[in-house]
Design a protein around this motif. Structure first.
Motif, short mmCIF file in Angstrom:
data_model
loop_
_atom_site.label_atom_id
_atom_site.label_comp_id
_atom_site.label_asym_id
_atom_site.label_seq_id
_atom_site.Cartn_x
_atom_site.Cartn_y
_atom_site.Cartn_z
N UNK A 82 30.24 -58.87 -52.18
CA UNK A 82 29.31 -57.74 -52.25
C UNK A 82 28.95 -57.53 -53.71
N UNK A 83 28.03 -56.62 -53.97
CA UNK A 83 27.65 -56.36 -55.37
C UNK A 83 28.66 -55.44 -56.04
N UNK A 84 28.74 -55.55 -57.37
CA UNK A 84 29.62 -54.66 -58.13
C UNK A 84 29.15 -53.22 -57.99
N UNK A 85 27.85 -53.02 -57.84
CA UNK A 85 27.30 -51.68 -57.64
C UNK A 85 27.81 -51.05 -56.36
N UNK A 86 27.90 -51.84 -55.29
CA UNK A 86 28.41 -51.31 -54.02
C UNK A 86 29.87 -50.89 -54.18
N UNK A 87 30.65 -51.68 -54.88
CA UNK A 87 32.05 -51.34 -55.11
C UNK A 87 32.13 -50.01 -55.86
N UNK A 88 31.33 -49.86 -56.89
CA UNK A 88 31.31 -48.63 -57.67
C UNK A 88 30.93 -47.43 -56.82
N UNK A 89 29.91 -47.59 -55.99
CA UNK A 89 29.47 -46.49 -55.11
C UNK A 89 30.58 -46.11 -54.14
N UNK A 90 31.22 -47.09 -53.52
CA UNK A 90 32.28 -46.80 -52.54
C UNK A 90 33.47 -46.11 -53.19
N UNK A 91 33.82 -46.50 -54.41
CA UNK A 91 34.92 -45.84 -55.11
C UNK A 91 34.54 -44.41 -55.49
N UNK A 92 33.31 -44.20 -55.89
CA UNK A 92 32.83 -42.85 -56.21
C UNK A 92 32.87 -41.97 -54.96
N UNK A 93 32.43 -42.51 -53.83
CA UNK A 93 32.48 -41.76 -52.57
C UNK A 93 33.92 -41.42 -52.20
N UNK A 94 34.82 -42.36 -52.41
CA UNK A 94 36.23 -42.12 -52.09
C UNK A 94 36.80 -41.00 -52.96
N UNK A 95 36.47 -41.03 -54.25
CA UNK A 95 36.93 -39.95 -55.15
C UNK A 95 36.41 -38.60 -54.68
N UNK A 96 35.12 -38.55 -54.33
CA UNK A 96 34.50 -37.30 -53.87
C UNK A 96 35.15 -36.80 -52.59
N UNK A 97 35.62 -37.72 -51.75
CA UNK A 97 36.25 -37.35 -50.49
C UNK A 97 37.72 -36.99 -50.67
N UNK A 98 38.23 -37.12 -51.92
CA UNK A 98 39.61 -36.75 -52.20
C UNK A 98 40.63 -37.84 -51.95
N UNK A 99 40.17 -39.09 -51.82
CA UNK A 99 41.08 -40.21 -51.61
C UNK A 99 41.84 -40.48 -52.91
N UNK A 100 43.15 -40.68 -52.81
CA UNK A 100 43.98 -40.98 -53.98
C UNK A 100 43.72 -42.42 -54.42
N UNK A 101 43.17 -42.59 -55.61
CA UNK A 101 42.86 -43.92 -56.12
C UNK A 101 43.82 -44.35 -57.23
N UNK A 102 45.00 -43.74 -57.27
CA UNK A 102 46.00 -44.11 -58.26
C UNK A 102 46.35 -45.58 -58.10
N UNK A 103 46.34 -46.27 -59.22
CA UNK A 103 46.63 -47.71 -59.17
C UNK A 103 48.13 -47.94 -59.10
N UNK A 104 48.55 -48.82 -58.21
CA UNK A 104 49.97 -49.15 -58.08
C UNK A 104 50.48 -49.78 -59.35
N UNK A 105 49.66 -50.64 -59.98
CA UNK A 105 50.08 -51.33 -61.20
C UNK A 105 50.36 -50.31 -62.31
N UNK A 106 49.54 -49.28 -62.39
CA UNK A 106 49.73 -48.26 -63.42
C UNK A 106 51.05 -47.52 -63.19
N UNK A 107 51.36 -47.24 -61.94
CA UNK A 107 52.61 -46.56 -61.61
C UNK A 107 53.79 -47.47 -61.96
#
Length: 103
Positions: free
Chosen positions: A69-94
């Motif tokens: 898919x396009x990188x733009x679609x990935x960005x849009x879906x992640x933005x939508x997830x953030x707006x919906x309150x989905x936890x996007x904390x990275x496992x690697x960062x933890x």
């Protein structure tokens, strides 16, 4: 008992197929269109996969390449997830924070 036709995803555009068979684009769309529930399910799975790969520390362009898919679609879906309150904390960062604390 009638069976629903098995519809495969098309590899050519509606315009290309319409020209090839001498029919309108709308005829091609109507006859070959993917069922809405099938499309929505596939879309939902892709959104979930985008979020999961992001949590694993993948970069947007890597996710896009993996899912074709396009990188733009990935960005849009992640933005939508953030707006919906989905936890996007990275496992690697933890995991990195945990490892640094033990050193």
């Amino acid at each position: 008992m009638t069976q629903e036709p098995r519809r495969e995803r098309r590899t050519a555009t509606a315009r290309e197929l319409a020209d090839r068979f001498g029919v309108s684009e709308r005829t091609v769309q109507r006859m070959i269109a993917e069922e809405r529930t099938t499309y929505e399910g596939r879309s939902r799975e892709r959104r979930d996969r985008i979020v999961e790969l992001h949590r694993q520390g993948w970069k947007g362009y890597e996710i896009a390449r993996e899912l074709n898919v396009s990188a733009g679609l990935v960005s849009i879906r992640l933005k939508e997830a953030r707006s919906a309150g989905v936890d996007l904390t990275r496992y690697a960062a933890v995991g990195e924070a945990h490892e640094k604390g033990q050193s």
